[in-house]
Design a protein around this motif. Sequence first.
Motif, PDB file in Angstrom:
ATOM      1  N   GLN A 295       0.854  -1.183   0.000  1.00  0.00           N
ATOM      2  CA  GLN A 295       0.000   0.000   0.000  1.00  0.00           C
ATOM      3  C   GLN A 295       0.892   1.236   0.000  1.00  0.00           C
ATOM      4  O   GLN A 295       2.084   1.143   0.293  1.00  0.00           O
ATOM      5  N   PRO A 296       0.346   2.400  -0.293  1.00  0.00           N
ATOM      6  CA  PRO A 296       1.161   3.615  -0.201  1.00  0.00           C
ATOM      7  C   PRO A 296       1.762   3.766   1.200  1.00  0.00           C
ATOM      8  O   PRO A 296       1.039   3.795   2.195  1.00  0.00           O
ATOM      9  N   GLY A 297       3.085   3.776   1.262  1.00  0.00           N
ATOM     10  CA  GLY A 297       3.769   3.982   2.528  1.00  0.00           C
ATOM     11  C   GLY A 297       3.839   2.784   3.447  1.00  0.00           C
ATOM     12  O   GLY A 297       4.324   2.890   4.581  1.00  0.00           O
ATOM     13  N   ARG A 298       3.404   1.612   2.973  1.00  0.00           N
ATOM     14  CA  ARG A 298       3.347   0.451   3.875  1.00  0.00           C
ATOM     15  C   ARG A 298       3.431  -0.861   3.102  1.00  0.00           C
ATOM     16  O   ARG A 298       2.817  -1.005   2.044  1.00  0.00           O
ATOM     17  N   VAL A 299       4.203  -1.827   3.660  1.00  0.00           N
ATOM     18  CA  VAL A 299       4.232  -3.194   3.147  1.00  0.00           C
ATOM     19  C   VAL A 299       4.078  -4.143   4.333  1.00  0.00           C
ATOM     20  O   VAL A 299       4.805  -4.030   5.330  1.00  0.00           O
ATOM     21  N   ASP A 300       3.128  -5.083   4.228  1.00  0.00           N
ATOM     22  CA  ASP A 300       2.918  -6.112   5.248  1.00  0.00           C
ATOM     23  C   ASP A 300       3.283  -7.470   4.656  1.00  0.00           C
ATOM     24  O   ASP A 300       2.691  -7.895   3.652  1.00  0.00           O
ATOM     25  N   PHE A 301       4.233  -8.150   5.297  1.00  0.00           N
ATOM     26  CA  PHE A 301       4.687  -9.469   4.858  1.00  0.00           C
ATOM     27  C   PHE A 301       4.088 -10.556   5.750  1.00  0.00           C
ATOM     28  O   PHE A 301       3.933 -10.359   6.965  1.00  0.00           O
ATOM     29  N   LEU A 302       3.830 -11.715   5.151  1.00  0.00           N
ATOM     30  CA  LEU A 302       3.317 -12.842   5.924  1.00  0.00           C
ATOM     31  C   LEU A 302       3.670 -14.138   5.205  1.00  0.00           C
ATOM     32  O   LEU A 302       3.497 -14.251   3.982  1.00  0.00           O
ATOM     33  N   SER A 303       4.154 -15.134   5.956  1.00  0.00           N
ATOM     34  CA  SER A 303       4.420 -16.469   5.423  1.00  0.00           C
ATOM     35  C   SER A 303       3.782 -17.503   6.343  1.00  0.00           C
ATOM     36  O   SER A 303       3.768 -17.321   7.571  1.00  0.00           O
ATOM     37  N   TRP A 304       3.259 -18.570   5.746  1.00  0.00           N
ATOM     38  CA  TRP A 304       2.669 -19.622   6.574  1.00  0.00           C
ATOM     39  C   TRP A 304       2.873 -20.997   5.935  1.00  0.00           C
ATOM     40  O   TRP A 304       3.159 -21.131   4.751  1.00  0.00           O
ATOM     41  N   HIS A 305       2.736 -22.013   6.782  1.00  0.00           N
ATOM     42  CA  HIS A 305       2.877 -23.398   6.357  1.00  0.00           C
ATOM     43  C   HIS A 305       1.609 -23.861   5.651  1.00  0.00           C
ATOM     44  O   HIS A 305       0.495 -23.525   6.059  1.00  0.00           O
TER      45      HIS A 305
ATOM     46  N   GLY B 188       6.167 -16.456   9.761  1.00  0.00           N
ATOM     47  CA  GLY B 188       6.811 -15.173   9.973  1.00  0.00           C
ATOM     48  C   GLY B 188       5.953 -14.043   9.468  1.00  0.00           C
ATOM     49  O   GLY B 188       5.153 -14.222   8.543  1.00  0.00           O
ATOM     50  N   ARG B 189       6.096 -12.875  10.090  1.00  0.00           N
ATOM     51  CA  ARG B 189       5.386 -11.678   9.644  1.00  0.00           C
ATOM     52  C   ARG B 189       6.247 -10.460   9.956  1.00  0.00           C
ATOM     53  O   ARG B 189       7.092 -10.471  10.849  1.00  0.00           O
ATOM     54  N   PHE B 190       6.003  -9.392   9.190  1.00  0.00           N
ATOM     55  CA  PHE B 190       6.801  -8.184   9.352  1.00  0.00           C
ATOM     56  C   PHE B 190       6.101  -7.051   8.622  1.00  0.00           C
ATOM     57  O   PHE B 190       5.449  -7.264   7.588  1.00  0.00           O
ATOM     58  N   THR B 191       6.225  -5.844   9.158  1.00  0.00           N
ATOM     59  CA  THR B 191       5.638  -4.665   8.526  1.00  0.00           C
ATOM     60  C   THR B 191       6.676  -3.564   8.413  1.00  0.00           C
ATOM     61  O   THR B 191       7.419  -3.297   9.367  1.00  0.00           O
ATOM     62  N   VAL B 192       6.743  -2.944   7.242  1.00  0.00           N
ATOM     63  CA  VAL B 192       7.520  -1.729   7.041  1.00  0.00           C
ATOM     64  C   VAL B 192       6.507  -0.629   6.756  1.00  0.00           C
ATOM     65  O   VAL B 192       5.762  -0.709   5.780  1.00  0.00           O
ATOM     66  N   HIS B 193       6.473   0.373   7.634  1.00  0.00           N
ATOM     67  CA  HIS B 193       5.500   1.467   7.503  1.00  0.00           C
ATOM     68  C   HIS B 193       6.278   2.767   7.619  1.00  0.00           C
ATOM     69  O   HIS B 193       6.437   3.317   8.710  1.00  0.00           O
ATOM     70  N   SER B 194       6.806   3.250   6.493  1.00  0.00           N
ATOM     71  CA  SER B 194       7.645   4.444   6.520  1.00  0.00           C
ATOM     72  C   SER B 194       7.768   5.020   5.116  1.00  0.00           C
ATOM     73  O   SER B 194       7.276   4.447   4.136  1.00  0.00           O
ATOM     74  N   SER B 195       8.476   6.123   5.034  1.00  0.00           N
ATOM     75  CA  SER B 195       8.668   6.791   3.748  1.00  0.00           C
ATOM     76  C   SER B 195       9.581   6.018   2.817  1.00  0.00           C
ATOM     77  O   SER B 195       9.680   6.345   1.631  1.00  0.00           O
ATOM     78  N   VAL B 196      10.258   4.979   3.319  1.00  0.00           N
ATOM     79  CA  VAL B 196      11.149   4.196   2.468  1.00  0.00           C
ATOM     80  C   VAL B 196      10.354   3.322   1.486  1.00  0.00           C
ATOM     81  O   VAL B 196      10.872   2.912   0.453  1.00  0.00           O
ATOM     82  N   VAL B 197       9.095   3.047   1.785  1.00  0.00           N
ATOM     83  CA  VAL B 197       8.272   2.218   0.900  1.00  0.00           C
ATOM     84  C   VAL B 197       8.078   2.948  -0.428  1.00  0.00           C
ATOM     85  O   VAL B 197       7.608   4.089  -0.450  1.00  0.00           O
TER      86      VAL B 197
END
Length: 256
Positions: free
Chosen positions: A175-185, A199-208
């Motif tokens: 999404q604008p300004g945000r990436v949400d990652f998710l992995s599952w079995h 695993g999961r992780f979110t980057v929510h910043s201007s670097v996106v």
Amino acid sequence: MDPRALGQTVLTGVVIVVFGTVAIPAPVAQPRTITFAGYEWTVRASAKPTAPGGNTFSSAPEDIWVDQSGHLNMTLGNHATEVRSRRPLGYGVYEARFFGRIDHLDPQAVFGFFTFELPSNHQYHREIDIEFSRWGNIEMTNMQFSVQPSAQEENRHRFNLIQEGLATTHRFVWQPGRVDFLSWHGHSDYPPEEHLVAGRFTVHSSVVPDARRERVYFNFWRYQGKPLQSSERELLVVTDFVFQSLEDLEGSLLQR
């Protein structure tokens, strides 16, 4: 007229006859394309080592192919393999399903599922990555989520994937300004049961990065171009790829 005469121009009554031979350029080989998961993909080929890692990429059907079940088979040995979507997809959900022990890849192997723009006016080519590799070191963790530049720790999450079976699913929501990652079995639909989450992780910043002309890629290559350590050839199967545009999604489907 001498058969070597290739043309003549009339100018103020003077005939100029040009002699010589025509160099006919060799036909340019068109990149191989395949159809997978309802999308058209360009298969990469290179005659000599190139980025990433100084690998030579093969587009030969014995190295990369779509099987009778419609699954994308990618190999890594003396040659690397890569496909990229023929059109940009933009903001939305990118989800891929894999079959194989991706947690047991050779330490030198790198498998990537990512966006990338080339050529690009963006410093980091609008790159968003899910990568599987120990980067040549058997002691390292084997998976990472990242938004480039991944050298900044807040943009990267490294962890150890320990598979429960042969099937895994990997997804990022851009999404604008945000990436949400998710992995599952397994290959269950989203959202997975919590005990299946790897695993999961979110980057929510201007670097996106913003969405422009980037493509989605799958690639399989050797870190630093060095030979595989524990095998002669690796195989990974991408059983499906699904994209949903941000415009088509209901707000409840997005990870908040």
